[in-house]
Design a protein around this motif. Sequence first.
Motif, PDB file in Angstrom:
ATOM      1  N   GLY A 153       2.212   1.218 -15.165  1.00  0.00           N
ATOM      2  CA  GLY A 153       0.784   1.411 -14.929  1.00  0.00           C
ATOM      3  C   GLY A 153       0.391   1.042 -13.506  1.00  0.00           C
ATOM      4  O   GLY A 153       1.223   0.876 -12.618  1.00  0.00           O
ATOM      5  N   ASP A 154      -0.917   0.901 -13.286  1.00  0.00           N
ATOM      6  CA  ASP A 154      -1.449   0.569 -11.968  1.00  0.00           C
ATOM      7  C   ASP A 154      -1.185  -0.904 -11.657  1.00  0.00           C
ATOM      8  O   ASP A 154      -1.069  -1.735 -12.562  1.00  0.00           O
ATOM      9  N   ILE A 155      -1.126  -1.209 -10.352  1.00  0.00           N
ATOM     10  CA  ILE A 155      -0.922  -2.599  -9.924  1.00  0.00           C
ATOM     11  C   ILE A 155      -1.635  -2.839  -8.601  1.00  0.00           C
ATOM     12  O   ILE A 155      -1.733  -1.935  -7.765  1.00  0.00           O
ATOM     13  N   GLN A 156      -2.136  -4.040  -8.429  1.00  0.00           N
ATOM     14  CA  GLN A 156      -2.721  -4.474  -7.168  1.00  0.00           C
ATOM     15  C   GLN A 156      -1.588  -5.084  -6.346  1.00  0.00           C
ATOM     16  O   GLN A 156      -0.975  -6.068  -6.761  1.00  0.00           O
ATOM     17  N   ILE A 157      -1.270  -4.491  -5.196  1.00  0.00           N
ATOM     18  CA  ILE A 157      -0.247  -5.017  -4.303  1.00  0.00           C
ATOM     19  C   ILE A 157      -0.927  -6.049  -3.410  1.00  0.00           C
ATOM     20  O   ILE A 157      -1.917  -5.749  -2.752  1.00  0.00           O
ATOM     21  N   TRP A 158      -0.365  -7.264  -3.384  1.00  0.00           N
ATOM     22  CA  TRP A 158      -0.918  -8.351  -2.573  1.00  0.00           C
ATOM     23  C   TRP A 158       0.089  -8.757  -1.507  1.00  0.00           C
ATOM     24  O   TRP A 158       1.292  -8.765  -1.743  1.00  0.00           O
ATOM     25  N   PHE A 159      -0.414  -9.124  -0.334  1.00  0.00           N
ATOM     26  CA  PHE A 159       0.447  -9.581   0.747  1.00  0.00           C
ATOM     27  C   PHE A 159      -0.364 -10.433   1.698  1.00  0.00           C
ATOM     28  O   PHE A 159      -1.589 -10.466   1.643  1.00  0.00           O
ATOM     29  N   TRP A 160       0.338 -11.151   2.549  1.00  0.00           N
ATOM     30  CA  TRP A 160      -0.320 -11.884   3.630  1.00  0.00           C
ATOM     31  C   TRP A 160       0.438 -11.627   4.920  1.00  0.00           C
ATOM     32  O   TRP A 160       1.632 -11.354   4.916  1.00  0.00           O
ATOM     33  N   ALA A 161      -0.292 -11.720   6.005  1.00  0.00           N
ATOM     34  CA  ALA A 161       0.305 -11.561   7.330  1.00  0.00           C
ATOM     35  C   ALA A 161      -0.457 -12.467   8.277  1.00  0.00           C
ATOM     36  O   ALA A 161      -1.673 -12.648   8.139  1.00  0.00           O
ATOM     37  N   GLU A 162       0.267 -13.065   9.215  1.00  0.00           N
ATOM     38  CA  GLU A 162      -0.381 -13.943  10.188  1.00  0.00           C
ATOM     39  C   GLU A 162       0.421 -13.957  11.473  1.00  0.00           C
ATOM     40  O   GLU A 162       1.609 -13.629  11.483  1.00  0.00           O
ATOM     41  N   ASP A 163      -0.251 -14.339  12.538  1.00  0.00           N
ATOM     42  CA  ASP A 163       0.402 -14.539  13.823  1.00  0.00           C
ATOM     43  C   ASP A 163      -0.328 -15.703  14.493  1.00  0.00           C
ATOM     44  O   ASP A 163      -1.533 -15.622  14.747  1.00  0.00           O
ATOM     45  N   ASN A 164       0.390 -16.771  14.760  1.00  0.00           N
ATOM     46  CA  ASN A 164      -0.240 -18.005  15.224  1.00  0.00           C
ATOM     47  C   ASN A 164      -0.575 -18.029  16.711  1.00  0.00           C
ATOM     48  O   ASN A 164      -1.429 -18.798  17.118  1.00  0.00           O
ATOM     49  N   LEU A 165       0.056 -17.195  17.530  1.00  0.00           N
ATOM     50  CA  LEU A 165      -0.213 -17.273  18.960  1.00  0.00           C
ATOM     51  C   LEU A 165      -1.251 -16.251  19.410  1.00  0.00           C
ATOM     52  O   LEU A 165      -2.356 -16.600  19.780  1.00  0.00           O
ATOM     53  N   SER A 166      -0.925 -14.988  19.346  1.00  0.00           N
ATOM     54  CA  SER A 166      -1.851 -13.967  19.853  1.00  0.00           C
ATOM     55  C   SER A 166      -2.840 -13.486  18.808  1.00  0.00           C
ATOM     56  O   SER A 166      -3.829 -12.851  19.129  1.00  0.00           O
ATOM     57  N   GLY A 167      -2.567 -13.744  17.552  1.00  0.00           N
ATOM     58  CA  GLY A 167      -3.440 -13.279  16.479  1.00  0.00           C
ATOM     59  C   GLY A 167      -2.968 -11.948  15.930  1.00  0.00           C
ATOM     60  O   GLY A 167      -2.281 -11.182  16.601  1.00  0.00           O
ATOM     61  N   LEU A 168      -3.336 -11.692  14.703  1.00  0.00           N
ATOM     62  CA  LEU A 168      -2.932 -10.468  14.017  1.00  0.00           C
ATOM     63  C   LEU A 168      -3.874  -9.333  14.380  1.00  0.00           C
ATOM     64  O   LEU A 168      -5.092  -9.487  14.348  1.00  0.00           O
ATOM     65  N   ASN A 169      -3.311  -8.195  14.734  1.00  0.00           N
ATOM     66  CA  ASN A 169      -4.107  -7.023  15.077  1.00  0.00           C
ATOM     67  C   ASN A 169      -4.387  -6.173  13.850  1.00  0.00           C
ATOM     68  O   ASN A 169      -5.523  -5.815  13.575  1.00  0.00           O
ATOM     69  N   ARG A 170      -3.319  -5.839  13.098  1.00  0.00           N
ATOM     70  CA  ARG A 170      -3.487  -5.009  11.909  1.00  0.00           C
ATOM     71  C   ARG A 170      -2.214  -5.082  11.068  1.00  0.00           C
ATOM     72  O   ARG A 170      -1.161  -5.488  11.553  1.00  0.00           O
ATOM     73  N   THR A 171      -2.338  -4.672   9.830  1.00  0.00           N
ATOM     74  CA  THR A 171      -1.194  -4.562   8.930  1.00  0.00           C
ATOM     75  C   THR A 171      -1.259  -3.193   8.270  1.00  0.00           C
ATOM     76  O   THR A 171      -2.328  -2.763   7.836  1.00  0.00           O
ATOM     77  N   GLU A 172      -0.127  -2.505   8.211  1.00  0.00           N
ATOM     78  CA  GLU A 172      -0.067  -1.175   7.603  1.00  0.00           C
ATOM     79  C   GLU A 172       0.783  -1.229   6.347  1.00  0.00           C
ATOM     80  O   GLU A 172       1.859  -1.833   6.349  1.00  0.00           O
ATOM     81  N   LEU A 173       0.296  -0.578   5.297  1.00  0.00           N
ATOM     82  CA  LEU A 173       1.006  -0.512   4.026  1.00  0.00           C
ATOM     83  C   LEU A 173       1.545   0.899   3.836  1.00  0.00           C
ATOM     84  O   LEU A 173       0.789   1.880   3.930  1.00  0.00           O
ATOM     85  N   TYR A 174       2.854   0.996   3.575  1.00  0.00           N
ATOM     86  CA  TYR A 174       3.520   2.279   3.347  1.00  0.00           C
ATOM     87  C   TYR A 174       4.157   2.272   1.963  1.00  0.00           C
ATOM     88  O   TYR A 174       4.658   1.248   1.512  1.00  0.00           O
ATOM     89  N   ILE A 175       4.148   3.425   1.314  1.00  0.00           N
ATOM     90  CA  ILE A 175       4.939   3.633   0.111  1.00  0.00           C
ATOM     91  C   ILE A 175       5.816   4.844   0.401  1.00  0.00           C
ATOM     92  O   ILE A 175       5.312   5.924   0.713  1.00  0.00           O
ATOM     93  N   ASP A 176       7.130   4.624   0.344  1.00  0.00           N
ATOM     94  CA  ASP A 176       8.111   5.661   0.691  1.00  0.00           C
ATOM     95  C   ASP A 176       7.799   6.329   2.028  1.00  0.00           C
ATOM     96  O   ASP A 176       7.731   7.543   2.150  1.00  0.00           O
ATOM     97  N   ASN A 177       7.574   5.506   3.045  1.00  0.00           N
ATOM     98  CA  ASN A 177       7.314   5.934   4.427  1.00  0.00           C
ATOM     99  C   ASN A 177       6.000   6.680   4.612  1.00  0.00           C
ATOM    100  O   ASN A 177       5.762   7.255   5.676  1.00  0.00           O
ATOM    101  N   GLU A 178       5.138   6.690   3.619  1.00  0.00           N
ATOM    102  CA  GLU A 178       3.823   7.331   3.750  1.00  0.00           C
ATOM    103  C   GLU A 178       2.768   6.244   3.902  1.00  0.00           C
ATOM    104  O   GLU A 178       2.620   5.378   3.038  1.00  0.00           O
ATOM    105  N   LEU A 179       2.024   6.291   5.026  1.00  0.00           N
ATOM    106  CA  LEU A 179       0.976   5.306   5.269  1.00  0.00           C
ATOM    107  C   LEU A 179      -0.117   5.439   4.219  1.00  0.00           C
ATOM    108  O   LEU A 179      -0.677   6.507   4.028  1.00  0.00           O
ATOM    109  N   LYS A 180      -0.399   4.336   3.531  1.00  0.00           N
ATOM    110  CA  LYS A 180      -1.424   4.332   2.491  1.00  0.00           C
ATOM    111  C   LYS A 180      -2.710   3.664   2.948  1.00  0.00           C
ATOM    112  O   LYS A 180      -3.800   4.073   2.551  1.00  0.00           O
ATOM    113  N   GLU A 181      -2.599   2.613   3.777  1.00  0.00           N
ATOM    114  CA  GLU A 181      -3.793   1.881   4.199  1.00  0.00           C
ATOM    115  C   GLU A 181      -3.468   1.062   5.443  1.00  0.00           C
ATOM    116  O   GLU A 181      -2.355   0.572   5.599  1.00  0.00           O
TER     117      GLU A 181
END
Length: 159
Positions: A86-114
């Motif tokens: 069935g459906d699922i909520q994919i959860w993740f975290w990302a961080e960068d302590n020095l310059s800061g995080l710009n963005r995070t991209e989520l792919y499923i089978d090499n297709e950009l989803k968000e």
Amino acid sequence: GDGSSTEWLGPYASGEMMCATHAWFEEGTYVIGVKLKDIYGNESSWMEHLFIVEAGVPNVEITKPKRAVYIRDNEIIPFIVPVIIGDIQIWFWAEDNLSGLNRTELYIDNELKETFTTCPKSWLWDETTPSKFRYIIELVAYDNASNNATNKITVWRVF
């Protein structure tokens, strides 16, 4: 920003692009100053740009799904691989302590989803592909110093 400077470069024709390079040997935040001078000796004011030198990459981790069986977004039992029914909520975290995080991209089978630029970092996977069961979920995190890091998991999904 590191105390070094160069002599005047040029002359260059009006509108001509020019390029100069510099190497930093330590991580940090530096201010680059640029000043222009025309053929008559008139000088511009200093233009400053903040520049971040960072050797490290962001941290990125997929926190859900884990190695377990999920039915309609609920973890049922630990398992050797993630199995999703069935459906699922994919959860993740990302961080960068020095310059800061710009963005995070989520792919499923090499297709950009968000593409995410703010928190929270989750995405509802509610698409169906009836003839396919094995997928690769991939997250790519980019920091403000143009470094990136990737985290991937292989999951089995029904529906």
